[in-house]
Motif scaffolding. Structure first.
Motif, PDB file in Angstrom:
ATOM      1  N   ASP A  20      87.960  88.493  45.019  1.00  0.00           N
ATOM      2  CA  ASP A  20      87.154  88.778  43.828  1.00  0.00           C
ATOM      3  C   ASP A  20      87.378  87.709  42.763  1.00  0.00           C
ATOM      4  OD1 ASP A  20      86.623  91.055  45.267  1.00  0.00           O
ATOM      5  OD2 ASP A  20      87.543  92.433  43.845  1.00  0.00           O
ATOM      6  N   ALA A  21      88.636  87.386  42.512  1.00  0.00           N
ATOM      7  CA  ALA A  21      88.969  86.385  41.494  1.00  0.00           C
ATOM      8  C   ALA A  21      88.421  85.010  41.880  1.00  0.00           C
ATOM      9  CB  ALA A  21      90.480  86.321  41.298  1.00  0.00           C
ATOM     10  N   ALA A  22      88.491  84.676  43.161  1.00  0.00           N
ATOM     11  CA  ALA A  22      87.979  83.394  43.633  1.00  0.00           C
ATOM     12  C   ALA A  22      86.474  83.294  43.423  1.00  0.00           C
ATOM     13  CB  ALA A  22      88.327  83.202  45.108  1.00  0.00           C
ATOM     14  N   ILE A  23      85.771  84.354  43.739  1.00  0.00           N
ATOM     15  CA  ILE A  23      84.316  84.366  43.556  1.00  0.00           C
ATOM     16  C   ILE A  23      83.966  84.207  42.085  1.00  0.00           C
ATOM     17  CG2 ILE A  23      82.238  85.790  43.744  1.00  0.00           C
ATOM     18  CD1 ILE A  23      83.585  86.987  46.303  1.00  0.00           C
ATOM     19  N   LYS A  24      84.664  84.918  41.219  1.00  0.00           N
ATOM     20  CA  LYS A  24      84.411  84.816  39.785  1.00  0.00           C
ATOM     21  C   LYS A  24      84.704  83.408  39.276  1.00  0.00           C
ATOM     22  CE  LYS A  24      85.204  89.653  38.816  1.00  0.00           C
ATOM     23  NZ  LYS A  24      86.061  90.640  38.170  1.00  0.00           N
ATOM     24  N   GLU A  25      85.755  82.799  39.801  1.00  0.00           N
ATOM     25  CA  GLU A  25      86.109  81.441  39.405  1.00  0.00           C
ATOM     26  C   GLU A  25      84.997  80.463  39.775  1.00  0.00           C
ATOM     27  OE1 GLU A  25      88.974  78.070  41.282  1.00  0.00           O
ATOM     28  OE2 GLU A  25      89.902  80.022  40.953  1.00  0.00           O
ATOM     29  N   ILE A  26      84.507  80.565  40.987  1.00  0.00           N
ATOM     30  CA  ILE A  26      83.444  79.670  41.451  1.00  0.00           C
ATOM     31  C   ILE A  26      82.167  79.899  40.661  1.00  0.00           C
ATOM     32  CG2 ILE A  26      81.930  79.156  43.414  1.00  0.00           C
ATOM     33  CD1 ILE A  26      84.395  79.719  45.196  1.00  0.00           C
ATOM     34  N   TYR A  27      81.815  81.152  40.453  1.00  0.00           N
ATOM     35  CA  TYR A  27      80.600  81.482  39.709  1.00  0.00           C
ATOM     36  C   TYR A  27      80.690  80.964  38.271  1.00  0.00           C
ATOM     37  CZ  TYR A  27      76.742  84.322  37.937  1.00  0.00           C
ATOM     38  OH  TYR A  27      75.585  84.729  37.360  1.00  0.00           O
ATOM     39  N   SER A  28      81.838  81.150  37.647  1.00  0.00           N
ATOM     40  CA  SER A  28      82.018  80.687  36.270  1.00  0.00           C
ATOM     41  C   SER A  28      81.920  79.171  36.183  1.00  0.00           C
ATOM     42  CB  SER A  28      83.367  81.148  35.728  1.00  0.00           C
ATOM     43  OG  SER A  28      83.370  82.540  35.563  1.00  0.00           O
ATOM     44  N   ALA A  29      82.527  78.482  37.142  1.00  0.00           N
ATOM     45  CA  ALA A  29      82.459  77.020  37.156  1.00  0.00           C
ATOM     46  C   ALA A  29      81.018  76.555  37.338  1.00  0.00           C
ATOM     47  CB  ALA A  29      83.344  76.470  38.260  1.00  0.00           C
ATOM     48  N   HIS A  30      80.280  77.257  38.184  1.00  0.00           N
ATOM     49  CA  HIS A  30      78.881  76.914  38.436  1.00  0.00           C
ATOM     50  C   HIS A  30      78.039  77.069  37.174  1.00  0.00           C
ATOM     51  CE1 HIS A  30      75.220  76.400  40.748  1.00  0.00           C
ATOM     52  NE2 HIS A  30      74.751  77.525  40.260  1.00  0.00           N
ATOM     53  N   LEU A  31      78.349  78.072  36.380  1.00  0.00           N
ATOM     54  CA  LEU A  31      77.590  78.323  35.150  1.00  0.00           C
ATOM     55  C   LEU A  31      78.180  77.617  33.933  1.00  0.00           C
ATOM     56  CD1 LEU A  31      76.818  82.134  35.417  1.00  0.00           C
ATOM     57  CD2 LEU A  31      75.304  80.226  35.890  1.00  0.00           C
ATOM     58  N   GLY A  32      79.220  76.862  34.119  1.00  0.00           N
ATOM     59  CA  GLY A  32      79.862  76.215  32.983  1.00  0.00           C
ATOM     60  C   GLY A  32      80.782  77.150  32.235  1.00  0.00           C
ATOM     61  N   GLY A  33      81.215  78.236  32.898  1.00  0.00           N
ATOM     62  CA  GLY A  33      82.176  79.157  32.305  1.00  0.00           C
ATOM     63  C   GLY A  33      81.575  80.213  31.400  1.00  0.00           C
ATOM     64  N   GLU A  34      80.273  80.232  31.248  1.00  0.00           N
ATOM     65  CA  GLU A  34      79.652  81.181  30.333  1.00  0.00           C
ATOM     66  C   GLU A  34      78.963  82.308  31.091  1.00  0.00           C
ATOM     67  OE1 GLU A  34      77.166  79.268  27.478  1.00  0.00           O
ATOM     68  OE2 GLU A  34      78.558  77.610  27.279  1.00  0.00           O
ATOM     69  N   ARG A  35      79.371  83.543  30.787  1.00  0.00           N
ATOM     70  CA  ARG A  35      78.758  84.731  31.375  1.00  0.00           C
ATOM     71  C   ARG A  35      78.632  85.792  30.300  1.00  0.00           C
ATOM     72  NH1 ARG A  35      82.647  86.201  36.247  1.00  0.00           N
ATOM     73  NH2 ARG A  35      83.994  85.901  34.504  1.00  0.00           N
ATOM     74  N   THR A  36      77.539  86.522  30.330  1.00  0.00           N
ATOM     75  CA  THR A  36      77.406  87.657  29.426  1.00  0.00           C
ATOM     76  C   THR A  36      78.154  88.838  30.033  1.00  0.00           C
ATOM     77  OG1 THR A  36      75.416  88.527  30.477  1.00  0.00           O
ATOM     78  CG2 THR A  36      75.094  86.872  28.748  1.00  0.00           C
ATOM     79  N   SER A  37      78.387  89.865  29.246  1.00  0.00           N
ATOM     80  CA  SER A  37      79.071  91.047  29.775  1.00  0.00           C
ATOM     81  C   SER A  37      78.223  91.718  30.855  1.00  0.00           C
ATOM     82  CB  SER A  37      79.403  92.036  28.658  1.00  0.00           C
ATOM     83  OG  SER A  37      78.234  92.466  27.999  1.00  0.00           O
TER      84      SER A  37
END
Length: 57
Positions: free
Chosen positions: A19-36
C-alpha cells in the motif's frame, strides 16, 4: 511507473508495505500533490486490487 510498481511489489511481503509503495509511486507521478478525496479513492483502489497487483508483479 508500471515497472517501478512491479519492482516494489516483488520486494514487498506485507500488504501495508505494498500500500505504501503504491502511494509513493502515485504521489511521485502527480508531483506529490493529492486531495483528500484522491487519497480516499486511492486507498479504496489499493485494497480492492491488492491481490491483482501482487500477482502481476
Amino acid at each position: 511507473m508500471a515497472e517501478r510498481l512491479r519492482e516494489l511489489a516483488r520486494e514487498t511481503d506485507r500488504p501495508s508495505q505494498l500500500d505504501a509503495a503504491i502511494k509513493e509511486i502515485y504521489s511521485a507521478h502527480l508531483g506529490g500533490e493529492r486531495t483528500s478525496e484522491e487519497t480516499e479513492q486511492l486507498d479504496r483502489v489499493i485494497i480492492r486490487h491488492r491481490g491483482k497487483i501482487k500477482t502481476a508483479a
